[in-house]
Write a protein that holds these residues in place. Structure first.
Motif, PDB file in Angstrom:
ATOM      1  N   PRO A 129      31.645 -63.006 -44.153  1.00  0.00           N
ATOM      2  CA  PRO A 129      31.087 -62.478 -42.904  1.00  0.00           C
ATOM      3  C   PRO A 129      31.664 -61.130 -42.493  1.00  0.00           C
ATOM      4  O   PRO A 129      30.956 -60.298 -41.929  1.00  0.00           O
ATOM      5  N   GLN A 130      32.965 -60.911 -42.785  1.00  0.00           N
ATOM      6  CA  GLN A 130      33.617 -59.669 -42.403  1.00  0.00           C
ATOM      7  C   GLN A 130      33.941 -58.867 -43.670  1.00  0.00           C
ATOM      8  O   GLN A 130      34.625 -59.371 -44.568  1.00  0.00           O
ATOM      9  N   TYR A 131      33.458 -57.637 -43.737  1.00  0.00           N
ATOM     10  CA  TYR A 131      33.709 -56.799 -44.908  1.00  0.00           C
ATOM     11  C   TYR A 131      35.204 -56.632 -45.173  1.00  0.00           C
ATOM     12  O   TYR A 131      35.996 -56.456 -44.251  1.00  0.00           O
ATOM     13  N   ASP A 164      28.940 -59.686 -36.763  1.00  0.00           N
ATOM     14  CA  ASP A 164      28.449 -59.876 -35.400  1.00  0.00           C
ATOM     15  C   ASP A 164      26.956 -60.206 -35.381  1.00  0.00           C
ATOM     16  O   ASP A 164      26.289 -60.042 -34.348  1.00  0.00           O
ATOM     17  N   ASP A 165      26.443 -60.685 -36.496  1.00  0.00           N
ATOM     18  CA  ASP A 165      25.039 -61.085 -36.552  1.00  0.00           C
ATOM     19  C   ASP A 165      24.761 -62.211 -35.560  1.00  0.00           C
ATOM     20  O   ASP A 165      25.539 -63.168 -35.445  1.00  0.00           O
ATOM     21  N   GLU A 166      23.667 -62.103 -34.859  1.00  0.00           N
ATOM     22  CA  GLU A 166      23.351 -63.068 -33.803  1.00  0.00           C
ATOM     23  C   GLU A 166      23.250 -64.494 -34.331  1.00  0.00           C
ATOM     24  O   GLU A 166      23.759 -65.446 -33.725  1.00  0.00           O
ATOM     25  N   LEU A 190      41.976 -71.634 -31.937  1.00  0.00           N
ATOM     26  CA  LEU A 190      42.589 -70.654 -32.819  1.00  0.00           C
ATOM     27  C   LEU A 190      41.585 -70.250 -33.892  1.00  0.00           C
ATOM     28  O   LEU A 190      41.066 -71.101 -34.616  1.00  0.00           O
ATOM     29  N   LEU A 191      41.302 -68.963 -33.988  1.00  0.00           N
ATOM     30  CA  LEU A 191      40.387 -68.436 -34.998  1.00  0.00           C
ATOM     31  C   LEU A 191      41.236 -67.814 -36.098  1.00  0.00           C
ATOM     32  O   LEU A 191      41.857 -66.763 -35.911  1.00  0.00           O
ATOM     33  N   SER A 192      41.285 -68.485 -37.243  1.00  0.00           N
ATOM     34  CA  SER A 192      42.141 -68.066 -38.347  1.00  0.00           C
ATOM     35  C   SER A 192      41.299 -67.413 -39.444  1.00  0.00           C
ATOM     36  O   SER A 192      40.435 -68.045 -40.030  1.00  0.00           O
ATOM     37  N   ARG A 210      36.302 -55.859 -37.990  1.00  0.00           N
ATOM     38  CA  ARG A 210      35.172 -56.776 -38.127  1.00  0.00           C
ATOM     39  C   ARG A 210      35.566 -58.191 -37.704  1.00  0.00           C
ATOM     40  O   ARG A 210      34.742 -58.932 -37.148  1.00  0.00           O
ATOM     41  N   CYS A 211      36.825 -58.573 -37.933  1.00  0.00           N
ATOM     42  CA  CYS A 211      37.299 -59.863 -37.430  1.00  0.00           C
ATOM     43  C   CYS A 211      37.321 -59.854 -35.903  1.00  0.00           C
ATOM     44  O   CYS A 211      36.935 -60.840 -35.263  1.00  0.00           O
ATOM     45  N   ARG A 212      37.759 -58.750 -35.330  1.00  0.00           N
ATOM     46  CA  ARG A 212      37.756 -58.644 -33.859  1.00  0.00           C
ATOM     47  C   ARG A 212      36.334 -58.697 -33.317  1.00  0.00           C
ATOM     48  O   ARG A 212      36.086 -59.288 -32.252  1.00  0.00           O
ATOM     49  N   ASP A 213      35.384 -58.104 -34.043  1.00  0.00           N
ATOM     50  CA  ASP A 213      33.987 -58.144 -33.605  1.00  0.00           C
ATOM     51  C   ASP A 213      33.471 -59.584 -33.566  1.00  0.00           C
ATOM     52  O   ASP A 213      32.805 -59.992 -32.605  1.00  0.00           O
ATOM     53  N   THR A 214      33.771 -60.349 -34.619  1.00  0.00           N
ATOM     54  CA  THR A 214      33.358 -61.749 -34.632  1.00  0.00           C
ATOM     55  C   THR A 214      34.000 -62.517 -33.490  1.00  0.00           C
ATOM     56  O   THR A 214      33.321 -63.283 -32.776  1.00  0.00           O
TER      57      THR A 214
END
Length: 320
Positions: A129-131, A164-166, A190-192, A210-214
């Motif tokens: 999901p995150q590049y 960040d895809d809907e 907790l998001l690991s 990209r992790c922060r965006d998610t």
């Protein structure tokens, strides 16, 4: 007007063929020899890898794989096949192939499978999901190597990521809500995410962002307070600094500070695997409970859930 026939290539990291020391050694040798994963100069890295790391690490990792192995293979392989089959059922006119950066089925076998069905356009969906340069870019490099030897090159649509895809955020939020309903809302979610060396980020990899965006979009979708969510990084390897805060150290700290109930989700993993089912669901649970925590639940990856397949259908439709 000539009609284009499109195929979809689902790409993921890969897995050993068996939970044995020899199979794990073969897999790790290929994985850790990729300069996208470890960029240490080859003259320094290969003797260390083959003479020290593989002989010591392979037997230990094989035992961990044995603890999570499923009928049909490793969890990553089983869930990846389910994803491929579910997507193919939703898109009966579109060939769907599965390829791994390391191990089998290889990305090359997946490309050949699609070309044998006369596709002239391939949508490549790396299931990260995150590049990151260590994952998505490795797929890109291998795809370029494969196509460099083909006489007939198909059109390529390459989905860089979908942090960040809907549809992806909706699927994560629904999964978290189901866990809250089953186990009660935790003191902390907790998001690991899988870690990378801090140096990679310093050199331009936008993975941390990209992790922060998610995380931002998921917190917004859930409508929970920001102080009830934390973002951490797991699975570090080697001695150089990786992205922080570290998941294991954070869970120990939370328990020692009096947090009693946590739920852990791994939004960077599209399918459950050794790093989620053993490292997070077992090892980190023990860390939290031994430090004084009382309730700990791992929220499974999206795997082949209907929401996840819906996301894949819509994501690939935009470029088909």
């Amino acid at each position: 007007m000539r009609q284009t026939k499109t195929g979809i290539l689902l790409a993921n990291l890969g897995t050993p063929d068996a939970p044995t020391s020899d199979a794990v050694k073969r897999y790790l040798r290929q994985f850790l020899s990729d300069p996208r994963v470890v960029d240490t100069p080859r003259l320094l890295w290969w003797p260390l890898l083959r003479g020290v790391i593989l002989p010591l690490r392979a037997p230990r990792v094989a035992k961990l794989y044995q603890s999570v192995w499923m009928e049909g293979g490793s969890p990553l392989m089983v869930y990846s096949r389910q994803q491929q089959q579910a997507l193919a059922q939703r898109l009966p006119q579109t060939p769907v192939a599965l390829g791994m950066s390391y191990g089998s089925p290889s990305l090359e076998s997946a490309v050949d499978e699609l070309l044998a069905q006369n596709v002239d356009h391939i949508v490549v969906l790396p299931l990260y999901p995150q590049y990151s340069c260590s994952t998505v870019a490795a797929v890109w490099n291998e795809l370029a190597r494969i196509l460099a030897h083909k006489r007939r090159i198909p059109g390529i649509s390459f989905i860089r990521d979908y942090a960040d895809d809907e549809g992806y955020i909706r699927a994560l939020a629904n999964s978290a809500r189901a866990a809250f309903a089953a186990h009660g809302e935790p003191d902390l979610l907790l998001l690991s995410y899988h870690g990378i060396p801090q140096r990679y980020a310093d050199e331009g990899d936008d993975y941390p962002q990209r992790c922060r965006d998610t995380t931002r979009e998921l917190v917004s979708a859930l409508g929970i307070a920001h102080d009830k969510v934390m973002m951490t990084f797991q699975s570090r390897f080697g001695r150089e600094p990786w992205l922080t805060p570290y998941t294991d150290e954070t869970l120990k700290m939370l328990a020692e500070k009096g947090v009693k109930h946590v739920q852990v989700m791994c939004p960077g993993f599209s399918a459950d695997c050794l790093e989620t089912l053993e490292e997070i669901a077992v090892q980190n649970r023990e860390i939290f409970l031994e430090a004084g925590g009382q309730k700990y639940e791992y929220i499974p990856a999206l795997n082949a859930s209907a929401d996840h397949i819906d996301m894949m259908v819509k994501l690939t439709a935009a470029v088909r």
